[in-house]
Every structure is written in C-alpha cells, then in structure tokens.
Scaffold this motif. Structure first.
Motif, PDB file in Angstrom:
ATOM      1  N   VAL A 169       0.856  -1.179   0.000  1.00 53.56           N
ATOM      2  CA  VAL A 169       0.000   0.000   0.000  1.00 53.56           C
ATOM      3  C   VAL A 169       0.893   1.231   0.000  1.00 53.56           C
ATOM      4  N   THR A 170       0.691   2.110  -0.971  1.00 51.67           N
ATOM      5  CA  THR A 170       1.473   3.335  -1.081  1.00 51.67           C
ATOM      6  C   THR A 170       0.568   4.523  -0.778  1.00 51.67           C
ATOM      7  N   VAL A 203       7.068  -0.830   7.442  1.00 49.93           N
ATOM      8  CA  VAL A 203       6.670   0.543   7.119  1.00 49.93           C
ATOM      9  C   VAL A 203       7.904   1.316   6.668  1.00 49.93           C
ATOM     10  N   ARG A 204       7.837   1.935   5.501  1.00 50.42           N
ATOM     11  CA  ARG A 204       8.931   2.750   4.976  1.00 50.42           C
ATOM     12  C   ARG A 204       8.390   4.086   4.481  1.00 50.42           C
ATOM     13  N   VAL A 219       3.561   0.626   2.987  1.00 49.70           N
ATOM     14  CA  VAL A 219       3.262  -0.367   4.012  1.00 49.70           C
ATOM     15  C   VAL A 219       3.124  -1.728   3.338  1.00 49.70           C
ATOM     16  N   VAL A 220       3.815  -2.721   3.879  1.00 49.73           N
ATOM     17  CA  VAL A 220       3.709  -4.103   3.402  1.00 49.73           C
ATOM     18  C   VAL A 220       3.081  -4.920   4.528  1.00 49.73           C
ATOM     19  N   ASP A 254       7.473  -8.156  -0.340  1.00 50.86           N
ATOM     20  CA  ASP A 254       6.202  -8.116  -1.056  1.00 50.86           C
ATOM     21  C   ASP A 254       6.130  -9.163  -2.158  1.00 50.86           C
ATOM     22  N   GLY A 255       7.122 -10.044  -2.206  1.00 52.54           N
ATOM     23  CA  GLY A 255       7.100 -11.148  -3.164  1.00 52.54           C
ATOM     24  C   GLY A 255       7.877 -10.909  -4.432  1.00 52.54           C
ATOM     25  N   SER A 256       8.329  -9.683  -4.707  1.00 54.25           N
ATOM     26  CA  SER A 256       9.110  -9.428  -5.913  1.00 54.25           C
ATOM     27  C   SER A 256      10.534  -9.942  -5.733  1.00 54.25           C
ATOM     28  N   LEU A 257      11.236 -10.093  -6.848  1.00 56.55           N
ATOM     29  CA  LEU A 257      12.548 -10.730  -6.836  1.00 56.55           C
ATOM     30  C   LEU A 257      13.638  -9.787  -6.328  1.00 56.55           C
TER      31      LEU A 257
END
Length: 670
Positions: A169-170, A203-204, A219-220, A254-257
C-alpha cells in the motif's frame, strides 16, 4: 546449460525424494495455506448430515436455525467493518450461503450435489483470495478513515490518492508547509507501525527528492519472507546465461525478486559495481554468499577467483568451478596479482574500442569495429570473460594486507571488467578503510548487532526511510537489505531474504561446479598472462579441484618420476664423476650458517626465495626469511639490506604494505 542438461536436472529433481514420505510432506507443505476453506466445506457437510439425523422435519428447529443464520450473517458483516468492502461482502455471502445450506440439510434433506458445487466454488474463491492475499484493505481503511496521521502526531498532513497493490500500500503524503518536514515522518515510522499493528520493518517512507514536505508512505502488511525457501528447490536462476543478465538472490517482503547486476550498462545508465557483504554471526551471511556464488558459477562468461582464510568451509562443494582458489597463505599473492591484471585488461579493452566491459568483449573479436588492428579488419582476438575477485572473511585478509589494500583495486577494477566482492562481519573503519568502503556500490546487509553497525553498510537516506537490520539481528537468518545500481531506490529500504542452503543442496552445488568446470568461461590469454607474470607458479600451477574420476580405482597407486626429462636416463647407482678443475672447493650439502661467506649467504637467500616461489608464496618480508636464519647465519639488518638489493636487481618488487615484498617469478619476462 544445454537443453540436455536442463532436462537431466528436471529428471533428477523428479526422481529425488520420490518416496511416499517425501512426496506427502512436500504436497502437505504446499497445500497447507489453501486447506482451511476445503476443510470448512467438509465440516459443513458432516454437521449438516448429523443435524438431519437429529432435527429432520422439526419445524420449530427450522425457524430457530433460520434466525440463527440471519444473526450469524449480520455478525460477520459487523465484524468486517475494519476490512475493505470486498472482503467484508465476500465473508458475509459465504457465511449466509453456508448457514442456509446447513438449515436446509438439517430440517429437510441434505443436497450433497448442491454442497459439492456451491462448496467447491466458495472454497476456490477463498483460495483465489489467498493467492492474492496481501491484506491491504485494512491498511487502506485505517489510513483513509481512522485518523492514522492524527494518531502519530501528523494531524495537519494531507493524504492523497492511495495506491493499493498486491501486499503493498502506497500512501502519498503532503505535509503542512512551514511546520512539518519529511524528517518528521521518518521519526514517526515506529508509531505508524504500532497504529497499523505491523512490524516496524514493514513501514517505509520515501521522501520526494524535489520536496522537503512530500513523500510516499509504503506499508507491506504481510511478511512474505517468513516462509523459508530452500535453494535446492529452484537452483540457479539462469543456468547458462550471461553475467549481464540479472542475478537473483531471493525475494523482497512483497514477493518481488531480489535482483542485482555486476557489469554496467550505459543504455540504462547503470554503473558497474563492487559488492560488500556484511552481517553478524548467525545472520545468514554465508547462505547469502552461496546464493551469489552459485549464480556466478552458472553463467557462461565469468571467471571467479576466491580467497578464503577459512579454508573453503562454505565453498567446498563449489571449488571445481572456481578458476583460482587460495587460502590464508595465498592472500597477499592474490591481492598483489589483481592490480596488474586489471591494468592489462583495461589496456586490452581500450585497444579494442571498449570504454567498459560488455558481453561483446567476452567473445572472439570478429567485429571490425572492435579490432586492435590499424587496417580496420577484424583481429580475431580471443574474448575476455568478466572476472570476479572474491575475498571471503575480508576482515582477516585486511588484517594482513592493511585496511586500505582494496583502494586501488576498487577504484580501477570496474573499467577492466573486474568486480571485487568482499564479505566480512562488520564493515567498521577498523576493518576496512572508509575510502575503500565507499567504492563498493552494492551493499548486501544482513542482520547486525546495532544501529551503528547498520550505518557502516546502509546510506543515511535508507536508514531514514525505515531500514533497520539491527531489529532482527541474527533471529531471522537470511533477512537483508540490498543497495545496488539498477534497482529503484525505493527498494533499498525494503527487506528481502536470500534462499536457504541445507545439506541436501550439496549435490546440486557440485553439479553447478561441474558444469562451470566443463562449460564455463576460461581465463583469456591477457588475464592469465598477467597473473602468471606476477604470481608465477602460484597461478600457473594453481590447485585444480577436479571431479573424481569414477573409472579410476582410488586405492590404485601410481608411481610418478620426480626427475626432469633430461635426467631420466641417469642410473642412481652409478658413481658420481670426479669434480672438474676449479670445483674442488665448492661445498656439497648445506653448511652451517656461521660458516658461510657473503657470496654463499646470498646463494642460500636465492634458494630460500626459490623455495617460497615454488610453494606459491609470492609475498614475503624479512620475518619470513629469518625463519631460515640458521641456514643464513645472518641477522635482520643484513637480510633487510639484501632484500633491498634484490629489489634493485628486479628479483623483488615493492608492495602496498611497507616491509612486504613480492617475488618476481624467475620466468616473468618469458
């Protein structure tokens, strides 16, 4: 790898662990996240059948069950008010349909066909949600309607259009002009995580580089790193590919490589890079290094040199694929070899019209545009593979070489198609100089003990954005942050996780090493020639960690002559010939050191240098010579003076570290 190799690998994977226990365990592990809806359908069928046996035809119970269904559906709708509308509606419909079937089955006749169709559809819809389940709805609802920023002291900030992605979520934020800055949001990140009930590392905040009061809160909600992935389940990401292709180390939260590159690419404005790996004991740094090493060895155009003071504890199964591997005794020799090799490679690339190494430089130079000839025709020179020089446990190496030993290498290597990789537990200034550390464009930071150690590895902007490897320390092996060229900077503060190596990975690692030994790149003449000129036998007679030949009996003894070819016809039982005139006074054997004159002591010193050279130890100092003091019968002052004379004679060369000298191979000019 060839297509045949890939097919064989797939076949081996299918055959591996094919016993009933292994298959069941694997299938159960994969199916567990998707079982609850199906178990719910089965429980509904059993309970409906039991209810029918007890309440069949009971009108009063039918009314009660109907009212209960309405209440249960309403309670589900009420309980889902903090989630998104889609999840809330889906839950209510599922409960309503299930309770309606139960009421009908209990009072009337169970419709198992209806349960089979409806239950399957309902379970599959929840499985689909599970596949895309990242639970951003709750985060979005809190951010939009529950006064999130007011709770964390940013009441005057404005939330703009929220972007919801799978497990990400951005939230764009515009702060109050003149009263709030991006630093206020960075300081509030722990409170934001508390308000959202997520880990602090989830949270970043990514400040807008063009504004002091705008940025994006990321937020992840779901940590996708919790499920450890074994390396042997997938193996190298691109066997037989090029080093210019992306290197895959694992996944982000978030699942990306988790991706990086070593060579540069001007077309996408990506610089070549060196890699600094750091992490405390137990943080998974070793597995992360193995992920990177196996990626390198599975590429077709890269040569790897490795120095490991630990004696290849982690890399033992990969040694057959490594061109040159040295332990603690060869640290100085390899370090002294790299810089001349870089200079030779840079000269070759310049002669062939390359401003930096690229994939075209690794193949035979048949392009007239990259010819070293002046007549404009193709030169046909052999290609130059990419070179990776890896110093494992670099803290130990730097204690021998000096903390600024990597400065020149790091500053010059990138233009010569050489990548420097250094791995150590703590990248503090007492381990590696600040100048050398800043030359490492890629930082792979695993868990560390405190924020100070994190600051040695991660830029301030990444720490301010929420990166905090000290929060997990060594409690979550493999968790890491990756700062590297070619990756969006908003990814720098996103935690990732490298894959896990277990004992069952050994056989696949050996297969990768065997492929690299057979099909991988070999050192080009320029690189090999420059290395031989500096390191001599330490490189030309480097250990070959070949595969065991299955056709050879390990117990079979083979007698090998230790004589030179021209001496093979000498009969060892024959008497020695009488000495020639003038040779009567030449001593035979070894004299006591105190009996040697100056000329004889110099001959013994030459013998000592030759012994070190033969053993592959190409960097020495007075202390190494004085280990043979009894043979010389000389003190340190005489030895130091003779070493200076040998420097003038070209037998020794000065190194970067005072008091250490590199032996110039006897056949260097040849």
């Amino acid at each position: 790898m060839t297509g045949k190799d890939v097919e064989q690998r797939h076949e081996d994977q299918l055959k591996g662990g094919s016993d009933a226990g292994g298959v069941k365990a694997y299938l159960l592990h994969r199916a567990k996240p998707y079982l609850p809806p199906w178990l719910g359908v089965g429980a509904l069928g059993v309970s409906g059948t039991v209810g029918h046996l007890v309440w069949a035809g009971d009108a009063a119970m039918g009314i009660g069950l109907t009212l209960g269904s309405v209440v249960l559906t309403g309670a589900t709708w009420w309980a889902g008010k903090t989630t998104g509308p889609e999840r809330r509606l889906h839950s209510a419909i599922t409960v309503a349909a299930g309770s309606a079937w139960f009421t009908s089955a209990a009072v009337f006749t169970p419709s198992y066909n209806g349960l089979a169709v409806g239950g399957t559809v309902a379970a599959l819809t929840w499985n689909i949600r599970q596949i895309y389940r990242r639970d951003p709805d709750g985060v979005k609802a809190i951010a939009e309607g529950s006064g999130l920023l007011e709770k964390v002291g940013l009441a005057k900030a404005m939330i703009q259009r929220i972007k919801v992605e799978p497990n990400r979520v951005t939230v764009p934020i515009a702060l109050e002009p003149g009263e709030q800055t991006n630093d206020d949001v960075s300081k509030a990140l722990p409170r934001i995580a508390s308000a959202l009930d997520v880990p602090t590392t989830a949270v970043r905040y990514l400040p807008d580089p063009d504004s002091a009061r705008r940025g994006e809160l990321v937020v992840v909600p779901l940590d996708m790193l919790a499920d450890t992935v074994r390396w042997e389940e997938q193996g190298p990401s691109l066997p037989g590919g090029s080093i210019t292709d992306p290197i895959i180390l694992g996944v982000y939260d978030d699942g990306s490589l988790l991706t990086m590159w070593l060579p540069g690419e001007p077309a996408v404005s990506r610089n070549a890079t060196h890699v600094l790996i750091a992490g405390m004991t137990g943080s998974g740094k070793g597995d992360g290094a193995l992920n990177l090493m196996t990626e390198l060895l599975s590429r077709k155009d890269v040569v790897v040199w490795l120095n490991d003071p630990k004696g290849f504890q982690d890399f033992r199964h990969l040694l057959p694929g490594i061109d040159w591997a040295t332990d603690a005794t060869g640290t100085e020799t390899m370090a002294e070899t790299i810089l001349p090799v870089i200079q030779a490679r840079t000269a070759w690339l310049g002669q062939h019209g390359y401003r930096q190494w690229c994939a075209e430089a690794s193949v035979v130079q048949n392009d007239p545009g990259h010819s070293c000839r002046t007549d404009g025709t193709a030169c046909g020179c052999p290609g130059m593979p990419f070179l990776v020089t890896w110093f494992e446990e670099a803290g130990v190496s730097l204690s021998v070489l000096g903390d600024d030993a990597f400065n020149n290498i790091a500053n010059l290597a990138r233009s010569g198609g050489v990548a420097l990789i250094a791995s150590l537990q703590r990248a503090s200034h007492d381990q590696i100089s600040t100048t050398a550390r800043d030359a490492f464009g890629t930082r792979l930071c695993f868990g560390v003990q405190n924020a100070t150690a994190a600051g040695f590895m991660l830029p301030d902007s990444v720490v301010d954005a929420g990166a905090a490897p000290e929060r997990w320390a060594n409690r979550r092996p493999g968790y890491c942050y990756l700062v590297t060229p070619g990756v969006d900077e908003d990814r720098y503060s996103s935690p990732g996780r490298t894959r896990w190596f277990t004992p069952s990975a050994n056989s696949l690692m050996e297969a990768v090493a065997a492929w690299a030994a057979r099909n991988g790149a070999k050192p080009d003449p320029v690189t090999a020639g420059a290395a031989a000129k500096v390191a001599g036998k330490a490189y030309t007679e480097r250990a070959r960690h070949e595969e065991q030949n299955p056709d050879t009996d390990e117990d079979e003894e083979t007698t090998v002559s230790r004589l030179d070819d021209e001496d093979l016809d000498i009969d060892p039982r024959e008497e020695l010939p009488p000495p020639l005139p003038g040779e009567e006074d030449v001593p035979f054997g070894q004299l006591e050191g105190r009996d040697l004159n100056a000329d004889q002591a110099r001959l013994v010193l030459e013998e000592i240098l030759a012994e070190y050279e033969s053993a592959g130890t190409m960097v020495i100092g007075p202390v190494d010579v004085l280990k043979h003091g009894e043979r010389l019968g000389r003190k340190r002052g005489w030895v130091s003076g003779e070493l200076q004379r040998l420097i003038q004679d070209g037998r020794l060369a000065i190194t970067a570290k005072p008091g250490r000298y590199r032996i110039v191979p006897a056949m260097a000019d040849a």
